[in-house]
Motif scaffolding. Structure first.
Motif, PDB file in Angstrom:
ATOM      1  N   VAL A 113      -2.459 -29.970  33.843  1.00  0.00           N
ATOM      2  CA  VAL A 113      -2.293 -28.573  34.248  1.00  0.00           C
ATOM      3  C   VAL A 113      -0.818 -28.211  34.324  1.00  0.00           C
ATOM      4  O   VAL A 113      -0.410 -27.111  33.951  1.00  0.00           O
ATOM      5  CB  VAL A 113      -2.995 -28.319  35.601  1.00  0.00           C
ATOM      6  CG1 VAL A 113      -2.582 -26.968  36.184  1.00  0.00           C
ATOM      7  CG2 VAL A 113      -4.505 -28.359  35.420  1.00  0.00           C
ATOM      8  N   ASP A 115       1.545 -29.199  32.486  1.00  0.00           N
ATOM      9  CA  ASP A 115       2.079 -28.945  31.148  1.00  0.00           C
ATOM     10  C   ASP A 115       1.808 -27.519  30.694  1.00  0.00           C
ATOM     11  O   ASP A 115       2.527 -26.984  29.841  1.00  0.00           O
ATOM     12  CB  ASP A 115       1.466 -29.928  30.147  1.00  0.00           C
ATOM     13  CG  ASP A 115       1.864 -31.371  30.431  1.00  0.00           C
ATOM     14  OD1 ASP A 115       2.847 -31.575  31.165  1.00  0.00           O
ATOM     15  OD2 ASP A 115       1.177 -32.280  29.921  1.00  0.00           O
ATOM     16  N   ARG A 116       0.769 -26.917  31.245  1.00  0.00           N
ATOM     17  CA  ARG A 116       0.437 -25.525  30.914  1.00  0.00           C
ATOM     18  C   ARG A 116       1.058 -24.534  31.894  1.00  0.00           C
ATOM     19  O   ARG A 116       1.444 -23.426  31.523  1.00  0.00           O
ATOM     20  CB  ARG A 116      -1.086 -25.352  30.925  1.00  0.00           C
ATOM     21  CG  ARG A 116      -1.797 -26.139  29.840  1.00  0.00           C
ATOM     22  CD  ARG A 116      -1.653 -25.456  28.496  1.00  0.00           C
ATOM     23  NE  ARG A 116      -2.324 -26.180  27.436  1.00  0.00           N
ATOM     24  CZ  ARG A 116      -2.741 -25.620  26.316  1.00  0.00           C
ATOM     25  NH1 ARG A 116      -2.591 -24.318  26.146  1.00  0.00           N
ATOM     26  NH2 ARG A 116      -3.309 -26.344  25.377  1.00  0.00           N
ATOM     27  N   SER A 117       1.128 -24.921  33.166  1.00  0.00           N
ATOM     28  CA  SER A 117       1.578 -23.972  34.188  1.00  0.00           C
ATOM     29  C   SER A 117       3.099 -23.883  34.290  1.00  0.00           C
ATOM     30  O   SER A 117       3.648 -22.830  34.621  1.00  0.00           O
ATOM     31  CB  SER A 117       0.999 -24.351  35.554  1.00  0.00           C
ATOM     32  OG  SER A 117       1.424 -25.643  35.951  1.00  0.00           O
ATOM     33  N   ALA A 178       6.108 -23.493  25.669  1.00  0.00           N
ATOM     34  CA  ALA A 178       4.862 -22.764  25.442  1.00  0.00           C
ATOM     35  C   ALA A 178       4.361 -22.942  24.013  1.00  0.00           C
ATOM     36  O   ALA A 178       3.151 -23.065  23.776  1.00  0.00           O
ATOM     37  CB  ALA A 178       5.063 -21.280  25.750  1.00  0.00           C
ATOM     38  N   ALA A 181       2.651 -26.280  23.686  1.00  0.00           N
ATOM     39  CA  ALA A 181       1.334 -26.238  24.327  1.00  0.00           C
ATOM     40  C   ALA A 181       0.323 -25.511  23.452  1.00  0.00           C
ATOM     41  O   ALA A 181      -0.825 -25.945  23.304  1.00  0.00           O
ATOM     42  CB  ALA A 181       1.441 -25.562  25.699  1.00  0.00           C
ATOM     43  N   GLU A 182       0.742 -24.408  22.858  1.00  0.00           N
ATOM     44  CA  GLU A 182      -0.157 -23.627  22.010  1.00  0.00           C
ATOM     45  C   GLU A 182      -0.572 -24.406  20.770  1.00  0.00           C
ATOM     46  O   GLU A 182      -1.694 -24.263  20.269  1.00  0.00           O
ATOM     47  CB  GLU A 182       0.525 -22.318  21.611  1.00  0.00           C
ATOM     48  CG  GLU A 182      -0.397 -21.339  20.917  1.00  0.00           C
ATOM     49  CD  GLU A 182       0.275 -20.001  20.695  1.00  0.00           C
ATOM     50  OE1 GLU A 182       1.310 -19.973  19.994  1.00  0.00           O
ATOM     51  OE2 GLU A 182      -0.220 -18.991  21.225  1.00  0.00           O
ATOM     52  N   ASN A 187       3.958 -31.794  25.576  1.00  0.00           N
ATOM     53  CA  ASN A 187       5.084 -30.969  26.002  1.00  0.00           C
ATOM     54  C   ASN A 187       5.500 -31.250  27.442  1.00  0.00           C
ATOM     55  O   ASN A 187       6.167 -30.414  28.065  1.00  0.00           O
ATOM     56  CB  ASN A 187       4.731 -29.485  25.857  1.00  0.00           C
ATOM     57  CG  ASN A 187       3.774 -29.007  26.936  1.00  0.00           C
ATOM     58  OD1 ASN A 187       2.956 -29.786  27.455  1.00  0.00           O
ATOM     59  ND2 ASN A 187       3.851 -27.738  27.304  1.00  0.00           N
ATOM     60  N   ALA A 191       8.134 -28.900  29.186  1.00  0.00           N
ATOM     61  CA  ALA A 191       7.636 -28.013  30.231  1.00  0.00           C
ATOM     62  C   ALA A 191       8.407 -28.215  31.528  1.00  0.00           C
ATOM     63  O   ALA A 191       8.765 -27.249  32.217  1.00  0.00           O
ATOM     64  CB  ALA A 191       6.147 -28.261  30.461  1.00  0.00           C
TER      65      ALA A 191
END
Length: 249
Positions: A113, A115-117, A178, A181-182, A187, A191
């Motif tokens: 999470v 890595d996305r947040s 980002a 991640a996409e 990442n 990140a």
């Protein structure tokens, strides 16, 4: 509205140290524990709750819990970012069925999470820093001191230039994290770097922008006071200096 219930009073940064537990019973589990600084808890309809089914970080699991199964405290008073509520959450033997177990590898899920947040937090910092720079530039162009506009004084102009450089660097780091991640690529490092640099740049930049406003910057009649309060939280959640994981409610 959903809430991510991971942070605990004694385990904001060390995820593996959470004390909430899940005891297996007939037909499911009973959850026990207390969470704190849980974003959107006052409005949430359900929660993703992390609790231990066994010792060690590999024993952490994630459960989907309906609001009726948790006790939500009053909104916590905050220094800034007041438009986003947070509260404590308690589970006292809350029963959840077997299908409420959504992740047996909860520790790995929590790390993923981040890595996305973290790129999102970096983007927030970029936006906040951009606002602070825009406000400071506009003010420095119309306010005069010693016969010339503020921005023409090197002490002010150089600080604004440093803010602009930090802004561009933070934006590029956020975009890079980002983008990875996409694409579904690893990442974690990017990140973390984006979040740490952008948050620090925002706090540093807002402080300098407030200084450019002089006494007016300390007034609630100008936007700098709010931006100053909002910026500090960006350094704390999703990992902060000295704490690689950070509070992540």
């Amino acid at each position: 509205m959903a809430s991510y219930a991971l942070t605990e009073p004694h385990a904001g940064s060390e995820v593996a140290a959470i004390r909430s537990r899940a005891e297996r019973v007939q037909g499911g589990f009973r959850l026990y524990g207390r969470k704190t600084w849980i974003s959107h808890a006052p409005e949430a309809g359900f929660f993703v709750v992390f609790a231990k089914v066994a010792e060690g970080r590999e024993g952490i699991a994630a459960f989907l819990v309906e609001r009726e199964g948790v006790e939500v405290g009053p909104p916590l008073p905050k220094l800034g970012q007041r438009a986003s509520s947070a509260a404590e959450v308690a589970l006292e033997g809350t029963f959840v069925p077997e299908e409420a177990l959504i992740a047996r590898e909860g520790f790995r899920l929590a790390m993923g999470v981040f890595d996305r947040s973290r790129p999102v937090v970096a983007a927030m910092a970029v936006g906040l820093l951009r606002r602070a720079l825009d406000e400071a530039l506009a003010y420095a162009r119309v306010r005069e001191a010693f016969g010339k506009a503020l921005w023409e004084h090197h002490g002010v102009g150089f600080k604004l230039a440093e803010m602009a450089m930090d802004l561009e660097a933070a934006r590029l780091l956020a975009h890079r994290a980002a983008d990875l991640a996409e694409r579904g690529e690893a990442n974690s490092m990017e990140a973390a770097m984006a979040k740490a640099f952008a948050a620090d740049a925002a706090v540093r930049g807002v402080s300098e922008a407030l200084q450019a406003f002089g006494g007016n910057g300390y007034s609630e009649g100008y936007p700098m006071a709010k931006l100053y309060r909002d910026a500090k939280a960006l350094q704390i959640y999703e990992g902060h200096l000295g704490d690689p994981a950070g509070d992540c409610a």
